[in-house]
Design an enzyme around this catalytic site. Structure first.
Site, PDB file in Angstrom:
ATOM      1  N   ALA A 242       0.822  -1.213   0.000  1.00  0.00           N
ATOM      2  CA  ALA A 242       0.000   0.000   0.000  1.00  0.00           C
ATOM      3  C   ALA A 242       0.859   1.268   0.000  1.00  0.00           C
ATOM      4  O   ALA A 242       0.344   2.375  -0.118  1.00  0.00           O
ATOM      5  CB  ALA A 242      -0.928  -0.003   1.220  1.00  0.00           C
ATOM      6  N   ASP A 243       2.184   1.104   0.131  1.00  0.00           N
ATOM      7  CA  ASP A 243       3.067   2.266   0.205  1.00  0.00           C
ATOM      8  C   ASP A 243       3.215   2.919  -1.172  1.00  0.00           C
ATOM      9  O   ASP A 243       3.595   2.273  -2.158  1.00  0.00           O
ATOM     10  CB  ASP A 243       4.439   1.833   0.723  1.00  0.00           C
ATOM     11  CG  ASP A 243       5.342   3.021   0.997  1.00  0.00           C
ATOM     12  OD1 ASP A 243       5.354   3.502   2.136  1.00  0.00           O
ATOM     13  OD2 ASP A 243       6.021   3.478   0.050  1.00  0.00           O
ATOM     14  N   ILE A 244       2.920   4.212  -1.232  1.00  0.00           N
ATOM     15  CA  ILE A 244       2.925   4.939  -2.511  1.00  0.00           C
ATOM     16  C   ILE A 244       4.330   4.984  -3.115  1.00  0.00           C
ATOM     17  O   ILE A 244       4.499   4.873  -4.336  1.00  0.00           O
ATOM     18  CB  ILE A 244       2.361   6.367  -2.318  1.00  0.00           C
ATOM     19  CG1 ILE A 244       0.863   6.279  -2.016  1.00  0.00           C
ATOM     20  CG2 ILE A 244       2.589   7.222  -3.551  1.00  0.00           C
ATOM     21  CD1 ILE A 244       0.256   7.541  -1.460  1.00  0.00           C
ATOM     22  N   TRP A 284      12.714   2.190  -2.586  1.00  0.00           N
ATOM     23  CA  TRP A 284      12.577   3.565  -2.075  1.00  0.00           C
ATOM     24  C   TRP A 284      13.805   4.390  -2.495  1.00  0.00           C
ATOM     25  O   TRP A 284      13.676   5.517  -2.971  1.00  0.00           O
ATOM     26  CB  TRP A 284      12.464   3.575  -0.559  1.00  0.00           C
ATOM     27  CG  TRP A 284      11.107   3.293  -0.028  1.00  0.00           C
ATOM     28  CD1 TRP A 284       9.906   3.775  -0.494  1.00  0.00           C
ATOM     29  CD2 TRP A 284      10.757   2.443   1.095  1.00  0.00           C
ATOM     30  NE1 TRP A 284       8.868   3.279   0.255  1.00  0.00           N
ATOM     31  CE2 TRP A 284       9.352   2.476   1.240  1.00  0.00           C
ATOM     32  CE3 TRP A 284      11.504   1.682   1.986  1.00  0.00           C
ATOM     33  CZ2 TRP A 284       8.676   1.759   2.242  1.00  0.00           C
ATOM     34  CZ3 TRP A 284      10.847   0.968   2.983  1.00  0.00           C
ATOM     35  CH2 TRP A 284       9.446   1.012   3.101  1.00  0.00           C
TER      36      TRP A 284
END
Length: 288
Positions: A242-244, A284
């Site tokens: 769910a991490d954008i 990331w």
């Protein structure tokens, strides 16, 4: 005053660590001197330790110094855990060189998964950061710590749950917290202060058990629980879909026209197990 030299298995890129830590304005670090002050608690006593890199990626060496001689062994254990000095990154690197993440892992070789300095503060940070852009999230976290924490040896030590449990929603509203977020922070701190939620006990639970325990707490969803597993407990196989940021990194990596679906992410990530946390971290890094 005590001082200890620590040798770590290569590769280990401390300059990448400092890059990532420098996103957080609360952290007292010096990139030129390759050092960082690390505040945490041992048996409810605030401790500040300085970690300075003196080696290279291929020969990683650190000098760790502190003032409380009686707490040296526990402080060294804590620092080793925070910086994941006992995790063999060469094995993880070799795994990813056989995957689609090969180029990212070559570029960011030796980047470890560094933990937040304290499990309670990690949970507070995750709650505060929910649904905020990164700049304001760190601004809000800084206000929280500088208002309710204490400054020791020139660096800020985060507050304890007992102190936050006594606050009112209005106390946090003054710092620009939303009413709902203020309630989540205070109510979670009350549970921890009362011993109804014991973060230390989570260390011995499986990933699924930790998530199950945390999401029962009002204001904690799966994203927050997964981030706690990653950055408080250092679990190696977490992939918060769910991490954008992760969605954007995968979109970029595979040249997708729109953000990937959960089904696509699940398919892409299968070869990355059992080191999904490192896939998350390096993805990331690839867009930061």
């Amino acid at each position: 005053m005590w001082e200890k030299t620590v040798h770590v298995q290569p590769p280990y890129n401390f300059d990448r660590v400092l890059d990532r830590l420098s996103i957080n304005p609360l952290i007292d670090l010096n990139k030129d001197k390759r050092s960082v002050k690390v505040p945490f608690y041992i048996k409810n006593e605030p401790v500040v330790v300085t970690v300075k890199a003196t080696g290279t990626i291929e020969k990683p060496t650190f000098v760790v110094t502190g003032t409380q001689t009686d707490l040296m062994e526990q402080a060294l254990q804590q620092v080793s855990h925070i910086f994941q000095w006992d995790v063999p990154l060469d094995k993880i690197q070799a795994h990813f060189l056989q995957t689609d993440l090969r180029d990212i892992f070559i570029e960011h070789r030796g980047t470890p998964l560094v933990l937040d300095f304290d499990p309670y503060f990690c949970l507070m940070k995750c709650i505060i950061h929910q649904q905020l852009n990164m700049t304001f999230a760190y601004t809000l976290t800084s206000r929280f710590v500088t208002t309710f924490g204490e400054e020791i040896e020139g660096t800020w030590v985060h507050p304890r749950p007992e102190k936050i449990a006594e606050l009112t929603v209005e106390d946090l509203r003054e710092l620009q917290f939303s009413g709902r977020k203020a309630e989540y922070v205070i109510d979670t701190s009350k549970l921890i202060a009362a011993g109804e939620l014991t973060l230390n006990d989570l260390k011995s639970k499986t990933d699924d058990e930790v998530i199950e325990t945390l999401v029962k707490v009002r204001g904690i969803g799966k994203w927050t629980a997964e981030n706690f597993l990653l950055f408080a407990l250092g679990r190696p196989n977490l992939f918060p879909m769910a991490d954008i940021g992760i969605q954007n990194a995968i979109k970029k990596l595979y040249n997708l026209e729109k953000k990937p679906s959960y089904e696509q992410m699940e398919e892409y990530s299968k070869p990355w197990e059992p080191y999904l946390s490192y896939a998350s971290l390096y993805l990331w890094r690839s867009i930061e």
